[in-house]
Design a protein around this motif. Structure first.
Motif, PDB file in Angstrom:
ATOM      1  N   ASP A 145     -20.902  92.082 -27.771  1.00 23.48           N
ATOM      2  CA  ASP A 145     -20.818  91.043 -28.798  1.00 23.48           C
ATOM      3  C   ASP A 145     -19.663  90.064 -28.537  1.00 23.48           C
ATOM      4  O   ASP A 145     -19.399  89.172 -29.331  1.00 23.48           O
ATOM      5  N   ASN A 146     -18.982  90.218 -27.408  1.00 23.58           N
ATOM      6  CA  ASN A 146     -17.780  89.410 -27.142  1.00 23.58           C
ATOM      7  C   ASN A 146     -18.168  88.029 -26.621  1.00 23.58           C
ATOM      8  O   ASN A 146     -18.555  87.869 -25.465  1.00 23.58           O
ATOM      9  N   ARG A 147     -18.051  87.046 -27.512  1.00 23.44           N
ATOM     10  CA  ARG A 147     -18.401  85.686 -27.095  1.00 23.44           C
ATOM     11  C   ARG A 147     -17.201  84.747 -27.085  1.00 23.44           C
ATOM     12  O   ARG A 147     -17.256  83.650 -26.544  1.00 23.44           O
ATOM     13  N   LEU A 148     -16.091  85.155 -27.700  1.00 28.44           N
ATOM     14  CA  LEU A 148     -14.942  84.252 -27.862  1.00 28.44           C
ATOM     15  C   LEU A 148     -13.819  84.497 -26.866  1.00 28.44           C
ATOM     16  O   LEU A 148     -12.987  83.618 -26.640  1.00 28.44           O
ATOM     17  N   GLY A 149     -13.755  85.694 -26.276  1.00 28.28           N
ATOM     18  CA  GLY A 149     -12.626  86.023 -25.406  1.00 28.28           C
ATOM     19  C   GLY A 149     -11.355  86.219 -26.207  1.00 28.28           C
ATOM     20  O   GLY A 149     -11.373  86.263 -27.435  1.00 28.28           O
ATOM     21  N   GLY A 150     -10.225  86.323 -25.482  1.00 33.00           N
ATOM     22  CA  GLY A 150      -8.940  86.537 -26.142  1.00 33.00           C
ATOM     23  C   GLY A 150      -8.773  87.963 -26.644  1.00 33.00           C
ATOM     24  O   GLY A 150      -9.682  88.784 -26.551  1.00 33.00           O
ATOM     25  N   TRP A 151      -7.564  88.252 -27.157  1.00 37.00           N
ATOM     26  CA  TRP A 151      -7.255  89.549 -27.766  1.00 37.00           C
ATOM     27  C   TRP A 151      -7.613  90.714 -26.827  1.00 37.00           C
ATOM     28  O   TRP A 151      -8.176  91.730 -27.239  1.00 37.00           O
ATOM     29  N   ILE A 152      -7.288  90.557 -25.548  1.00 32.31           N
ATOM     30  CA  ILE A 152      -7.765  91.512 -24.535  1.00 32.31           C
ATOM     31  C   ILE A 152      -7.316  92.946 -24.844  1.00 32.31           C
ATOM     32  O   ILE A 152      -8.124  93.878 -24.782  1.00 32.31           O
ATOM     33  N   SER A 153      -6.029  93.115 -25.172  1.00 35.95           N
ATOM     34  CA  SER A 153      -5.525  94.486 -25.352  1.00 35.95           C
ATOM     35  C   SER A 153      -6.146  95.161 -26.573  1.00 35.95           C
ATOM     36  O   SER A 153      -6.551  96.328 -26.514  1.00 35.95           O
ATOM     37  N   TYR A 154      -6.200  94.444 -27.692  1.00 35.19           N
ATOM     38  CA  TYR A 154      -6.773  95.029 -28.921  1.00 35.19           C
ATOM     39  C   TYR A 154      -8.251  95.317 -28.720  1.00 35.19           C
ATOM     40  O   TYR A 154      -8.748  96.400 -29.062  1.00 35.19           O
ATOM     41  N   ARG A 155      -8.982  94.352 -28.142  1.00 39.82           N
ATOM     42  CA  ARG A 155     -10.417  94.568 -27.887  1.00 39.82           C
ATOM     43  C   ARG A 155     -10.629  95.794 -27.007  1.00 39.82           C
ATOM     44  O   ARG A 155     -11.508  96.624 -27.275  1.00 39.82           O
ATOM     45  N   ALA A 156      -9.827  95.873 -25.919  1.00 43.78           N
ATOM     46  CA  ALA A 156     -10.025  96.967 -24.954  1.00 43.78           C
ATOM     47  C   ALA A 156      -9.678  98.310 -25.590  1.00 43.78           C
ATOM     48  O   ALA A 156     -10.355  99.321 -25.330  1.00 43.78           O
ATOM     49  N   ALA A 157      -8.626  98.331 -26.413  1.00 39.27           N
ATOM     50  CA  ALA A 157      -8.246  99.598 -27.062  1.00 39.27           C
ATOM     51  C   ALA A 157      -9.334 100.042 -28.041  1.00 39.27           C
ATOM     52  O   ALA A 157      -9.648 101.234 -28.141  1.00 39.27           O
ATOM     53  N   LYS A 158      -9.930  99.110 -28.764  1.00 37.54           N
ATOM     54  CA  LYS A 158     -11.000  99.485 -29.705  1.00 37.54           C
ATOM     55  C   LYS A 158     -12.269  99.901 -28.946  1.00 37.54           C
ATOM     56  O   LYS A 158     -12.986 100.805 -29.381  1.00 37.54           O
ATOM     57  N   ALA A 159     -12.542  99.260 -27.798  1.00 38.98           N
ATOM     58  CA  ALA A 159     -13.695  99.690 -26.984  1.00 38.98           C
ATOM     59  C   ALA A 159     -13.463 101.123 -26.490  1.00 38.98           C
ATOM     60  O   ALA A 159     -14.386 101.954 -26.488  1.00 38.98           O
ATOM     61  N   ALA A 160     -12.216 101.413 -26.093  1.00 39.95           N
ATOM     62  CA  ALA A 160     -11.890 102.776 -25.666  1.00 39.95           C
ATOM     63  C   ALA A 160     -12.048 103.750 -26.833  1.00 39.95           C
ATOM     64  O   ALA A 160     -12.572 104.856 -26.670  1.00 39.95           O
ATOM     65  N   LEU A 161     -11.609 103.335 -28.004  1.00 40.25           N
ATOM     66  CA  LEU A 161     -11.762 104.185 -29.199  1.00 40.25           C
ATOM     67  C   LEU A 161     -13.241 104.522 -29.425  1.00 40.25           C
ATOM     68  O   LEU A 161     -13.597 105.669 -29.725  1.00 40.25           O
ATOM     69  N   ASN A 162     -14.099 103.506 -29.272  1.00 38.32           N
ATOM     70  CA  ASN A 162     -15.528 103.759 -29.489  1.00 38.32           C
ATOM     71  C   ASN A 162     -16.036 104.840 -28.523  1.00 38.32           C
ATOM     72  O   ASN A 162     -16.813 105.721 -28.911  1.00 38.32           O
ATOM     73  N   GLN A 163     -15.590 104.766 -27.279  1.00 40.04           N
ATOM     74  CA  GLN A 163     -16.026 105.761 -26.284  1.00 40.04           C
ATOM     75  C   GLN A 163     -15.451 107.144 -26.612  1.00 40.04           C
ATOM     76  O   GLN A 163     -16.125 108.165 -26.483  1.00 40.04           O
ATOM     77  N   ILE A 164     -14.190 107.166 -27.062  1.00 43.41           N
ATOM     78  CA  ILE A 164     -13.528 108.436 -27.414  1.00 43.41           C
ATOM     79  C   ILE A 164     -14.288 109.123 -28.557  1.00 43.41           C
ATOM     80  O   ILE A 164     -14.552 110.327 -28.527  1.00 43.41           O
ATOM     81  N   VAL A 165     -14.660 108.338 -29.559  1.00 46.30           N
ATOM     82  CA  VAL A 165     -15.352 108.921 -30.718  1.00 46.30           C
ATOM     83  C   VAL A 165     -16.769 109.347 -30.328  1.00 46.30           C
ATOM     84  O   VAL A 165     -17.233 110.428 -30.701  1.00 46.30           O
ATOM     85  N   ARG A 166     -17.439 108.513 -29.530  1.00 50.06           N
ATOM     86  CA  ARG A 166     -18.794 108.849 -29.077  1.00 50.06           C
ATOM     87  C   ARG A 166     -18.797 110.168 -28.304  1.00 50.06           C
ATOM     88  O   ARG A 166     -19.622 111.056 -28.532  1.00 50.06           O
ATOM     89  N   THR A 167     -17.866 110.288 -27.376  1.00 53.15           N
ATOM     90  CA  THR A 167     -17.793 111.496 -26.548  1.00 53.15           C
ATOM     91  C   THR A 167     -17.449 112.717 -27.398  1.00 53.15           C
ATOM     92  O   THR A 167     -18.036 113.793 -27.238  1.00 53.15           O
ATOM     93  N   SER A 168     -16.496 112.534 -28.326  1.00 46.78           N
ATOM     94  CA  SER A 168     -16.098 113.639 -29.195  1.00 46.78           C
ATOM     95  C   SER A 168     -17.256 114.084 -30.076  1.00 46.78           C
ATOM     96  O   SER A 168     -17.426 115.283 -30.346  1.00 46.78           O
ATOM     97  N   ALA A 169     -18.054 113.124 -30.536  1.00 44.62           N
ATOM     98  CA  ALA A 169     -19.177 113.449 -31.421  1.00 44.62           C
ATOM     99  C   ALA A 169     -20.141 114.416 -30.739  1.00 44.62           C
ATOM    100  O   ALA A 169     -20.672 115.338 -31.369  1.00 44.62           O
ATOM    101  N   ILE A 170     -20.362 114.187 -29.438  1.00 44.36           N
ATOM    102  CA  ILE A 170     -21.298 115.047 -28.694  1.00 44.36           C
ATOM    103  C   ILE A 170     -20.771 116.478 -28.664  1.00 44.36           C
ATOM    104  O   ILE A 170     -21.507 117.444 -28.911  1.00 44.36           O
ATOM    105  N   GLU A 171     -19.476 116.610 -28.416  1.00 43.50           N
ATOM    106  CA  GLU A 171     -18.886 117.958 -28.372  1.00 43.50           C
ATOM    107  C   GLU A 171     -18.856 118.605 -29.762  1.00 43.50           C
ATOM    108  O   GLU A 171     -19.194 119.775 -29.920  1.00 43.50           O
ATOM    109  N   ILE A 172     -18.463 117.839 -30.765  1.00 49.07           N
ATOM    110  CA  ILE A 172     -18.346 118.398 -32.119  1.00 49.07           C
ATOM    111  C   ILE A 172     -19.708 118.882 -32.635  1.00 49.07           C
ATOM    112  O   ILE A 172     -19.797 119.880 -33.356  1.00 49.07           O
ATOM    113  N   ALA A 173     -20.777 118.206 -32.209  1.00 48.39           N
ATOM    114  CA  ALA A 173     -22.122 118.594 -32.664  1.00 48.39           C
ATOM    115  C   ALA A 173     -22.487 120.017 -32.239  1.00 48.39           C
ATOM    116  O   ALA A 173     -23.333 120.665 -32.856  1.00 48.39           O
TER     117      ALA A 173
END
Ligand SMILES: NC(=O)c1ccc[n+]([C@@H]2O[C@H](COP(=O)([O-])OP(=O)(O)OC[C@H]3O[C@@H](n4cnc5c(N)ncnc54)[C@H](OP(=O)(O)O)[C@@H]3O)[C@@H](O)[C@H]2O)c1
Length: 238
Positions: A145-173
């Motif tokens: 959904d990234n069309r504007l650019g900018g905010w590289i660090s915050y965007r990247a940290a939240k993208a990493a968070l999404n992967q962390i939660v996704r991966t954890s969800a599989i294990e927690i299940a």
């Protein structure tokens, strides 16, 4: 406040824990949950009140151990911590503004912090019934959904968070098949975090955003665990 009829998918007297309870959205979660007659208890932890710092694993582990020691189990854990401006450094507007230490600080608060929360607090989720875990991400963490650019660090940290939660969800299940573990986008919300960037944007009242996210969580099935949803119920693309 948006009509919120209460968490109907959890048992009566359910127990909730809000991490980052001092924040604009975290305190709204507490307020909305306290108004739900089905809610038995809302516990809150925050950095400014309790010294709960997600960048310090000892602090996260000690807080979880204190709760675990008292036998607490939660039907819902909400991680509402996060930051956009850290140590007076706001989000970058351009590649040339990238600073390694500022990027590392973004990852520490917005990605590694919630990962440590999952490590130490997911064992406190009830295992014999439906349980809910949500961490606050942001739509700007969506790569597709990234069309504007900018905010590289915050965007990247939240993208990493999404992967962390996704991966954890599989294990927690595997141990908690009735758990729903997701990231949520709260919308653009009127809090201290967004105030310097709000010019020209409509913002949601925090209790409105909190109530809408709780309704979304209430509606999700375990098969949807690991997803990324916005406050309006729509899935957000990765
Ligand atoms: N507001 C928006 O428009 C918006 C949009 C998209 C996503 N979000 C996300 O929603 C979440 C909550 O944001 P908000 O708007 O409620 O911001 P906020 O009012 O600034 O609250 C941030 C919360 O995070 C806590 N926090 C910050 N650093 C921490 C650390 N190292 N350890 C523990 N707690 C820490 C703060 O604790 P203390 O104040 O006690 O230090 C506070 O409770 C964030 O993850 C943010 O990225 C917000």
């Amino acid at each position: 406040m948006t009509d919120f009829t209460g968490m109907t998918s959890l048992g009566s007297d359910y127990r909730a824990l809000v991490l980052g309870a001092s924040g604009g959205i975290g305190s709204a979660f507490v307020e909305v949950l306290r108004a739900d007659p089905r809610c038995g208890e809302v516990a809150g932890l925050s950095r400014s009140v309790d010294g709960f710092d997600v960048t310090d694993e000892d602090s996260v582990a000690a807080a979880a151990a204190r709760l675990s020691g008292s036998g607490a189990r939660f039907d819902m854990i909400l991680c509402a911590t996060g930051a956009l401006t850290i140590d007076d450094v706001g989000p970058e507007k351009a590649i040339k503004a990238i600073r390694p230490e500022a990027m590392a600080a973004q990852f520490a608060v917005n990605a590694i912090g919630p990962a440590l929360v999952l490590k130490h607090f997911s064992p406190l989720l009830a295992s014999d019934r439906r349980s809910l875990f949500a961490a606050l991400s942001a739509r700007v963490g969506s790569i597709g959904d990234n069309r504007l650019g900018g905010w590289i660090s915050y965007r990247a940290a939240k993208a990493a968070l999404n992967q962390i939660v996704r991966t954890s969800a599989i294990e927690i299940a595997r141990t908690r098949p009735n758990a729903v573990v997701v990231t949520l986008h709260p919308g653009s919300v009127d809090t201290g975090l967004s105030s310097a960037f709000a010019k020209g944007h409509d913002r949601l009242v925090p209790t409105d955003s909190a109530a809408r996210m709780l309704s979304v969580l209430d509606s999700l099935e375990p098969a949807q665990s690991g997803g990324f949803h916005a406050y309006d119920g729509q899935p957000v693309e990765w």
